[in-house]
Design a protein around this motif. Structure first.
Motif, PDB file in Angstrom:
ATOM      1  N   HIS A  50      43.155  42.415  37.164  1.00  9.38           N
ATOM      2  CA  HIS A  50      42.759  42.601  38.557  1.00  9.38           C
ATOM      3  C   HIS A  50      41.370  42.054  38.858  1.00  9.38           C
ATOM      4  CE1 HIS A  50      41.768  46.341  36.309  1.00  9.38           C
ATOM      5  NE2 HIS A  50      40.596  46.224  36.927  1.00  9.38           N
ATOM      6  N   ALA A  51      40.439  42.086  37.883  1.00 12.61           N
ATOM      7  CA  ALA A  51      39.063  41.624  38.127  1.00 12.61           C
ATOM      8  C   ALA A  51      38.816  40.213  37.625  1.00 12.61           C
ATOM      9  CB  ALA A  51      38.079  42.596  37.469  1.00 12.61           C
ATOM     10  N   LYS A  52      39.860  39.519  37.168  1.00 11.20           N
ATOM     11  CA  LYS A  52      39.683  38.194  36.572  1.00 11.20           C
ATOM     12  C   LYS A  52      40.313  37.104  37.444  1.00 11.20           C
ATOM     13  CE  LYS A  52      39.316  40.286  32.015  1.00 11.20           C
ATOM     14  NZ  LYS A  52      39.791  40.394  30.614  1.00 11.20           N
ATOM     15  N   ALA A  86      46.455  47.972  35.239  1.00  8.05           N
ATOM     16  CA  ALA A  86      45.772  47.203  36.278  1.00  8.05           C
ATOM     17  C   ALA A  86      45.462  48.093  37.480  1.00  8.05           C
ATOM     18  CB  ALA A  86      46.639  46.025  36.711  1.00  8.05           C
ATOM     19  N   ASP A  87      44.355  47.796  38.148  1.00  6.68           N
ATOM     20  CA  ASP A  87      44.009  48.468  39.399  1.00  6.68           C
ATOM     21  C   ASP A  87      44.700  47.686  40.509  1.00  6.68           C
ATOM     22  OD1 ASP A  87      42.755  49.173  41.850  1.00  6.68           O
ATOM     23  OD2 ASP A  87      40.982  49.878  40.769  1.00  6.68           O
ATOM     24  N   LEU A  88      45.808  48.209  40.993  1.00  7.44           N
ATOM     25  CA  LEU A  88      46.626  47.462  41.951  1.00  7.44           C
ATOM     26  C   LEU A  88      45.887  47.217  43.263  1.00  7.44           C
ATOM     27  CD1 LEU A  88      49.475  46.213  42.211  1.00  7.44           C
ATOM     28  CD2 LEU A  88      50.164  48.329  43.340  1.00  7.44           C
ATOM     29  N   ASP A  89      45.132  48.193  43.718  1.00  7.70           N
ATOM     30  CA  ASP A  89      44.389  48.010  44.970  1.00  7.70           C
ATOM     31  C   ASP A  89      43.388  46.869  44.842  1.00  7.70           C
ATOM     32  OD1 ASP A  89      45.669  50.125  46.339  1.00  7.70           O
ATOM     33  OD2 ASP A  89      44.363  51.580  45.359  1.00  7.70           O
ATOM     34  N   GLU A  90      42.675  46.825  43.709  1.00  8.43           N
ATOM     35  CA  GLU A  90      41.704  45.756  43.507  1.00  8.43           C
ATOM     36  C   GLU A  90      42.416  44.411  43.345  1.00  8.43           C
ATOM     37  OE1 GLU A  90      37.932  44.484  40.638  1.00  8.43           O
ATOM     38  OE2 GLU A  90      38.818  46.488  40.459  1.00  8.43           O
ATOM     39  N   ILE A 112      45.183  43.496  44.768  1.00  4.23           N
ATOM     40  CA  ILE A 112      45.592  43.049  46.105  1.00  4.23           C
ATOM     41  C   ILE A 112      44.392  42.484  46.853  1.00  4.23           C
ATOM     42  CG2 ILE A 112      46.391  43.869  48.357  1.00  4.23           C
ATOM     43  CD1 ILE A 112      48.265  45.788  46.824  1.00  4.23           C
ATOM     44  N   ARG A 113      43.225  43.138  46.732  1.00  2.00           N
ATOM     45  CA  ARG A 113      42.023  42.627  47.400  1.00  2.00           C
ATOM     46  C   ARG A 113      41.629  41.259  46.849  1.00  2.00           C
ATOM     47  NH1 ARG A 113      40.260  47.994  46.751  1.00  2.00           N
ATOM     48  NH2 ARG A 113      38.941  47.406  44.983  1.00  2.00           N
ATOM     49  N   ASN A 114      41.730  41.082  45.543  1.00  2.00           N
ATOM     50  CA  ASN A 114      41.226  39.860  44.913  1.00  2.00           C
ATOM     51  C   ASN A 114      42.196  38.681  44.974  1.00  2.00           C
ATOM     52  OD1 ASN A 114      38.784  41.051  44.237  1.00  2.00           O
ATOM     53  ND2 ASN A 114      39.484  41.702  42.216  1.00  2.00           N
ATOM     54  N   TYR A 115      43.482  38.963  44.840  1.00  2.00           N
ATOM     55  CA  TYR A 115      44.471  37.872  44.818  1.00  2.00           C
ATOM     56  C   TYR A 115      45.171  37.680  46.159  1.00  2.00           C
ATOM     57  CZ  TYR A 115      44.224  37.867  39.676  1.00  2.00           C
ATOM     58  OH  TYR A 115      43.805  37.768  38.373  1.00  2.00           O
ATOM     59  N   GLY A 116      45.150  38.723  47.009  1.00  2.00           N
ATOM     60  CA  GLY A 116      45.920  38.633  48.233  1.00  2.00           C
ATOM     61  C   GLY A 116      47.387  38.442  47.910  1.00  2.00           C
ATOM     62  N   ASN A 117      48.026  37.545  48.663  1.00  2.00           N
ATOM     63  CA  ASN A 117      49.443  37.276  48.421  1.00  2.00           C
ATOM     64  C   ASN A 117      49.648  35.860  47.872  1.00  2.00           C
ATOM     65  OD1 ASN A 117      48.893  35.779  50.675  1.00  2.00           O
ATOM     66  ND2 ASN A 117      50.349  36.819  52.028  1.00  2.00           N
ATOM     67  N   ALA A 118      48.664  35.386  47.119  1.00  2.00           N
ATOM     68  CA  ALA A 118      48.734  34.010  46.606  1.00  2.00           C
ATOM     69  C   ALA A 118      49.786  33.846  45.517  1.00  2.00           C
ATOM     70  CB  ALA A 118      47.358  33.589  46.068  1.00  2.00           C
ATOM     71  N   PHE A 119      50.086  34.937  44.781  1.00  2.00           N
ATOM     72  CA  PHE A 119      51.009  34.849  43.661  1.00  2.00           C
ATOM     73  C   PHE A 119      51.987  36.023  43.690  1.00  2.00           C
ATOM     74  CE2 PHE A 119      46.799  33.325  42.207  1.00  2.00           C
ATOM     75  CZ  PHE A 119      47.106  31.982  42.051  1.00  2.00           C
ATOM     76  N   VAL A 142      53.780  51.843  44.997  1.00  2.00           N
ATOM     77  CA  VAL A 142      53.499  50.441  44.687  1.00  2.00           C
ATOM     78  C   VAL A 142      54.228  49.520  45.646  1.00  2.00           C
ATOM     79  CG1 VAL A 142      53.808  48.640  42.943  1.00  2.00           C
ATOM     80  CG2 VAL A 142      52.948  50.896  42.278  1.00  2.00           C
ATOM     81  N   ILE A 143      55.487  49.817  45.939  1.00  2.00           N
ATOM     82  CA  ILE A 143      56.249  48.983  46.869  1.00  2.00           C
ATOM     83  C   ILE A 143      55.594  48.995  48.243  1.00  2.00           C
ATOM     84  CG2 ILE A 143      58.432  48.810  48.117  1.00  2.00           C
ATOM     85  CD1 ILE A 143      59.828  49.721  45.522  1.00  2.00           C
ATOM     86  N   ARG A 144      55.146  50.158  48.693  1.00  2.00           N
ATOM     87  CA  ARG A 144      54.509  50.248  50.009  1.00  2.00           C
ATOM     88  C   ARG A 144      53.233  49.408  50.056  1.00  2.00           C
ATOM     89  NH1 ARG A 144      50.295  52.893  51.522  1.00  2.00           N
ATOM     90  NH2 ARG A 144      50.305  54.294  49.703  1.00  2.00           N
ATOM     91  N   LYS A 145      52.392  49.548  49.038  1.00  2.00           N
ATOM     92  CA  LYS A 145      51.127  48.816  49.041  1.00  2.00           C
ATOM     93  C   LYS A 145      51.345  47.306  49.036  1.00  2.00           C
ATOM     94  CE  LYS A 145      48.305  52.300  46.686  1.00  2.00           C
ATOM     95  NZ  LYS A 145      47.519  52.604  45.462  1.00  2.00           N
ATOM     96  N   THR A 146      52.259  46.836  48.234  1.00  2.00           N
ATOM     97  CA  THR A 146      52.471  45.390  48.150  1.00  2.00           C
ATOM     98  C   THR A 146      53.159  44.858  49.400  1.00  2.00           C
ATOM     99  OG1 THR A 146      54.481  45.812  46.827  1.00  2.00           O
ATOM    100  CG2 THR A 146      52.460  45.278  45.634  1.00  2.00           C
ATOM    101  N   ARG A 147      54.078  45.635  49.962  1.00  2.00           N
ATOM    102  CA  ARG A 147      54.755  45.168  51.189  1.00  2.00           C
ATOM    103  C   ARG A 147      53.750  45.075  52.333  1.00  2.00           C
ATOM    104  NH1 ARG A 147      59.372  42.570  50.745  1.00  2.00           N
ATOM    105  NH2 ARG A 147      60.312  43.377  52.647  1.00  2.00           N
ATOM    106  N   GLU A 148      52.867  46.052  52.450  1.00  2.00           N
ATOM    107  CA  GLU A 148      51.859  46.037  53.519  1.00  2.00           C
ATOM    108  C   GLU A 148      50.934  44.833  53.387  1.00  2.00           C
ATOM    109  OE1 GLU A 148      49.945  49.797  53.282  1.00  2.00           O
ATOM    110  OE2 GLU A 148      51.556  50.879  54.333  1.00  2.00           O
TER     111      GLU A 148
END
Length: 429
Positions: free
Chosen positions: A321-323, A342-346, A348-355, A383-389
């Motif tokens: 998440h931090a790399k 992994a810190d899923l929230d971090e 999502i902040r760092n990668y967005g929806n790029a991958f 997890v599904i909710r966070k990634t879908r949002e």
């Protein structure tokens, strides 16, 4: 053929295999396979209709309570094929999720050499059961450059045509009236330099040498990658590579279907190159090192390997998440592993929806004294909710399952819950 000859299938064994092949053919004929193939391809193009779910790395030795996995064949090759068919059919009946059953029986070409493992000195403590996980204690063998020269060596692959033809002929004889038989080469290579290096270095010493002997570490990793590229070239020269953009597991994640997967399915037994396959790498032992050290001693060395492939998957159990700055430098990257740590929230902040996020739920859910399906559902739903949002394409890969405490229903029920949640996420209502 004598029954002791490799590739020989006795009349009795053939009868057992044919009965299993009939069941397999029925599963392969299910039209849902094609639908799931399209959904996996959409996911891998980063436009997922819904989360995709798959289970692998399964404790098969704990699941045979009803005899569905009990082997009845006697011959070496017949038992190997019987176990393969029984595992597929068991998963199809009890925990299919988004699995795909190919409408053919596949025989993999044989070769000599071509391993990416190094010679190790170790002590092991096996878990109960033939398929259990073992604990390993590795004897450190690398202290200087001479040790690298001696130990970090891989043998190129050489096609074993005779063994391949024996197996292919046996498969035609056993399955030809029930299923098409296809001859395939290597469709994916599980590539993990550091998993192999720590086996000759020792975990503690390797981590200390990142600081104490950085030049030696870089020499060892660079040597390993150079050797691995030679092995890859040998697979190509020997005609041992096949299309890997269909329902082939890639990296530590799910299937590798892409938009032109059907072309790959129809390509018969043709020879492919790396551009028609997925590459991968990881450095699981580097979870605790800084992003800069992860790049210096792992990722930058991987780039020549990862540059060879048409698509790439990165990571396994290390927390990435931090790399993100380092991971984004990987060419043709499609999927990244989101381990249980992994810190899923971090992320999502760092990668967005790029991958695509290849998320691995923690298999510890199966070892509660009392099975708690509600706990599993809550984690999946969050997890599904966070990634879908966030608009992130998600695959849910339950893996590394060392035990279900001899209660197969735990795994069966988890599969049903995961699919309920994934399908609900794809429902426009």
């Amino acid at each position: 053929m004598e029954t002791g000859e490799y590739g020989a299938i006795s009349t009795r064994d053939r009868g057992i295999l044919v009965r299993l092949a009939d069941e397999y053919a029925a599963a392969a004929a299910d039209p849902g396979n094609a639908t799931r193939g399209r959904l996996w391809a959409d996911l891998n193009e980063n436009r997922a209709e819904r989360p995709m779910v798959w289970i692998n790395e399964i404790p098969w030795h704990e699941l045979d309570s009803e005899g569905e996995l009990t082997l009845r064949c006697a011959g070496e090759l017949a038992k190997e094929w019987e176990f393969r068919l029984r595992k597929i059919l068991y998963q199809w009946r009890h925990m299919p999720c988004d699995m795909i059953v190919s409408p053919w029986f596949e025989v993999t070409k044989s070769w000599i050499g071509g391993s990416f493992r190094l010679d190790v000195l170790e002590k092991t403590i096996p878990q109960a059961g033939e398929q259990g996980i073992s604990s390993h204690e590795f004897v450190p063998q690398i202290e200087d450059e001479k040790d690298v020269e001696r130990l970090v060596r891989l043998m190129p692959a050489s096609y074993d045509r005779q063994k391949t033809e024996l197996a292919y002929g046996a498969a035609l004889e056993a399955f030809g009236q029930v299923l098409p038989v296809k001859l395939r080469g290597v469709r994916h290579i599980w590539y993990t330099p550091w998993d192999n290096l720590i086996r000759v270095w020792g975990v503690q010493q390797a981590m200390m040498d990142l600081v104490l002997q950085p030049d030696l570490v870089n020499l060892a990793v660079g040597t390993y990658v150079s050797e691995a590229l030679k092995v890859l070239d040998s697979f190509g020269r020997e005609g041992l590579l096949s299309i890997g953009t269909t329902n082939v597991r890639v990296g530590s994640g799910g299937y590798g279907n892409v938009a032109d997967s059907q072309a790959g399915n129809k390509a018969g037994d043709g020879i492919a190159g790396p551009s028609e396959m997925w590459g991968c790498s990881n450095a699981q032992i580097f979870s605790g090192v800084s992003p800069e050290m992860h790049w210096e001693f792992a990722l930058r060395h991987d780039i020549p390997w990862l540059s060879r492939w048409g698509y790439n998957y990165y990571g396994c159990c290390e927390a990435l998440h931090a790399k993100h700055e380092q991971v984004r430098r990987i060419p043709k990257l499609r999927k990244i592993s989101m381990s249980p740590w992994a810190d899923l929230d971090e992320a999502i902040r760092n990668y967005g929806n790029a991958f695509v996020f290849s998320w691995k739920p923690n298999p510890a859910v199966f070892v509660d004294r009392v099975w708690n399906p509600g706990r599993a559902r809550t984690e999946l739903r969050q997890v599904i909710r966070k990634t879908r949002e966030a608009g992130v394409s998600l695959e849910i890969i339950m893996k590394d399952i060392s035990t279900v405490l001899n209660e197969p229903r735990r795994l069966h029920e988890w599969a049903a819950i995961a699919m309920e949640e994934a399908l609900a996420a794809g429902d426009p209502a």
